[in-house]
Design an enzyme around this catalytic site. Structure first.
Site, PDB file in Angstrom:
ATOM      1  N   ARG A  82       0.830  -1.210   0.000  1.00  0.00           N
ATOM      2  CA  ARG A  82       0.000   0.000   0.000  1.00  0.00           C
ATOM      3  C   ARG A  82       0.865   1.261   0.000  1.00  0.00           C
ATOM      4  NH1 ARG A  82      -4.482   0.162   4.577  1.00  0.00           N
ATOM      5  NH2 ARG A  82      -2.687   0.764   5.825  1.00  0.00           N
ATOM      6  N   LYS A 184      -2.800   6.419   1.389  1.00  0.00           N
ATOM      7  CA  LYS A 184      -2.585   6.929   2.751  1.00  0.00           C
ATOM      8  C   LYS A 184      -1.672   8.150   2.681  1.00  0.00           C
ATOM      9  CE  LYS A 184      -2.327   4.655   7.237  1.00  0.00           C
ATOM     10  NZ  LYS A 184      -3.550   5.229   7.790  1.00  0.00           N
ATOM     11  N   GLU A 220     -16.248   5.864   4.905  1.00  0.00           N
ATOM     12  CA  GLU A 220     -15.464   5.425   6.060  1.00  0.00           C
ATOM     13  C   GLU A 220     -15.343   6.587   7.027  1.00  0.00           C
ATOM     14  OE1 GLU A 220     -11.298   4.637   5.388  1.00  0.00           O
ATOM     15  OE2 GLU A 220     -11.226   5.928   3.634  1.00  0.00           O
TER      16      GLU A 220
END
Ligand code: PLP
Ligand code: COI
Length: 341
Positions: A82, A184, A220
């Site tokens: 990621r 992220k 989210e």
């Protein structure tokens, strides 16, 4: 190895300086060998890319002491991958996945005395991050970068541990279609700070973001994915290209199916169907699975039947199984646990 004298059971989710961090530098088109450092300070050019244009991304994972005294990490290969995805989207040079895994092992081992003892309720949180370190003033990527991993022992992310949370439906958006919601990036968190401070001031634990295109679908929270449990015990979680692909959520879907024999489904979930669910939880490395007791949508209170006192029964099974796997009490699927020591 003698552990540090820390009140493990009462740790919150905060920064405590540990002895070692891992540091590698990218210059002239290549990463250097990298090394552990005792220095927790960074000296940066005043015009560094990270300071001017927020050119930075990060990861979050934990090291656990298991029941039989090993020190392990949980699926760190997914964090390595990621971080690669995040770096590419931000024009940051990729830090190789194999080197990421070796660096994690090295920095955890060096800080072994800070890995909370098994059963203490605390863990060692690992924060790998990448940032542009050389000067840029025109809007462009930096030429030089740093990769670091800091470690800090942590307790529960939400105050009060497993007490069900009250969260609100946010009026502000987190991620645009075709934006950066799926990576992220530090910028995703910078822009959420105003909203989380406001949520706390208004008595809420977190914000639930809706999809910004239609504002009808659940996405989210600022720092965790969301799972819902139906009355017939199905685990459902939002499918969206603008949310972070949580390692915890992906693992929970497997745990639900393969360990608990439950149906698990990733699909679009509308705000309107939320009152029909029996349980709700926020899931992530920091949040683990934090139960939600109530969602407030502009004066409309959606209270889950599982209540405000304890985790719902299915959430609890998911929590116990996931943490059992992480702490070595329950056999893990192939490749999920990386033994460091
Ligand atoms: N969503 C957001 C926005 C997060 O910051 C995090 C934390 O990492 C998560 C979800 C959960 O992801 P993971 O389970 O990989 O920690
Ligand atoms: C994590 O769970 O690792 C995160 O990065 C979330 C953050 C809000 C602490």
């Amino acid at each position: 190895m003698e552990k540090k004298n820390i009140d493990w059971a009462n740790l919150g989710f905060g920064y405590i300086q540990t002895d070692w961090r891992y540091v590698a530098n990218y210059k002239n088109g290549a990463w250097d060998a990298g090394a552990l450092s005792a220095d927790n300070m960074i000296v940066l050019n005043e015009c560094a890319g990270v300071l001017q244009y927020a050119q930075t991304c990060f990861e979050g994972l934990k090291a656990y002491e298991t029941e039989d005294g090993h020190i392990v990490t949980f699926r760190p290969d997914l964090n390595a991958k990621r971080l690669v995805d995040s770096a590419k989207r931000l024009e940051i040079p990729v830090f190789p996945e194999d080197r990421f895994l070796e660096a994690i092992d090295q920095v955890v081992l060096a800080n072994e005395a800070f890995v909370p003892p098994y059963g203490s309720g605390a863990t060692l949180y690992l924060r790998p991050y990448l940032f542009g370190s050389s000067a840029v003033i025109g809007v462009k990527p930096a030429d030089e970068y740093q990769f670091r991993i800091l470690t800090t022992p942590v307790g529960p992310y939400f105050k009060g541990g497993a007490r069900p949370l009250t969260v609100r439906i946010s009026d502000l958006d987190r991620a645009a279609p075709h934006g950066t919601g799926h990576i992220k990036a530090g910028l995703n968190y910078a822009m959420s700070l105003y909203n989380i401070v406001d949520a706390h001031n208004c008595g809420y634990d977190e914000n639930i973001y809706l999809d910004s295109a239609t504002r009808t679908k659940i996405e989210e929270t600022g720092g965790a994915n969301i799972i819902f449990i139906t009355h017939d015990h199905k685990v459902v979680t939002p499918k969206s290209p603008t949310i972070l692909p949580s390692v915890t959520r992906r693992s929970l879907m497997t745990v639900a199916q393969d360990y608990l024999g439950l149906e698990a489904e990733e699909r679009e979930i509308t705000l309107e169907e939320v009152p029909s669910f029996a349980e709700c939880g926020l899931c992530g490395t920091a949040a683990v699975i934090s139960p939600v007791g109530k969602i407030v949508d502009h004066g409309r209170e959606i209270c889950f039947p599982s209540g405000m006192n304890e985790m719902g029964p299915i959430t609890k099974k998911l929590y116990d199984t996931l943490t059992g796997i992480q702490m070595g009490r329950i056999p893990a699927p192939e490749g999920w646990i990386r033994v460091i020591k």
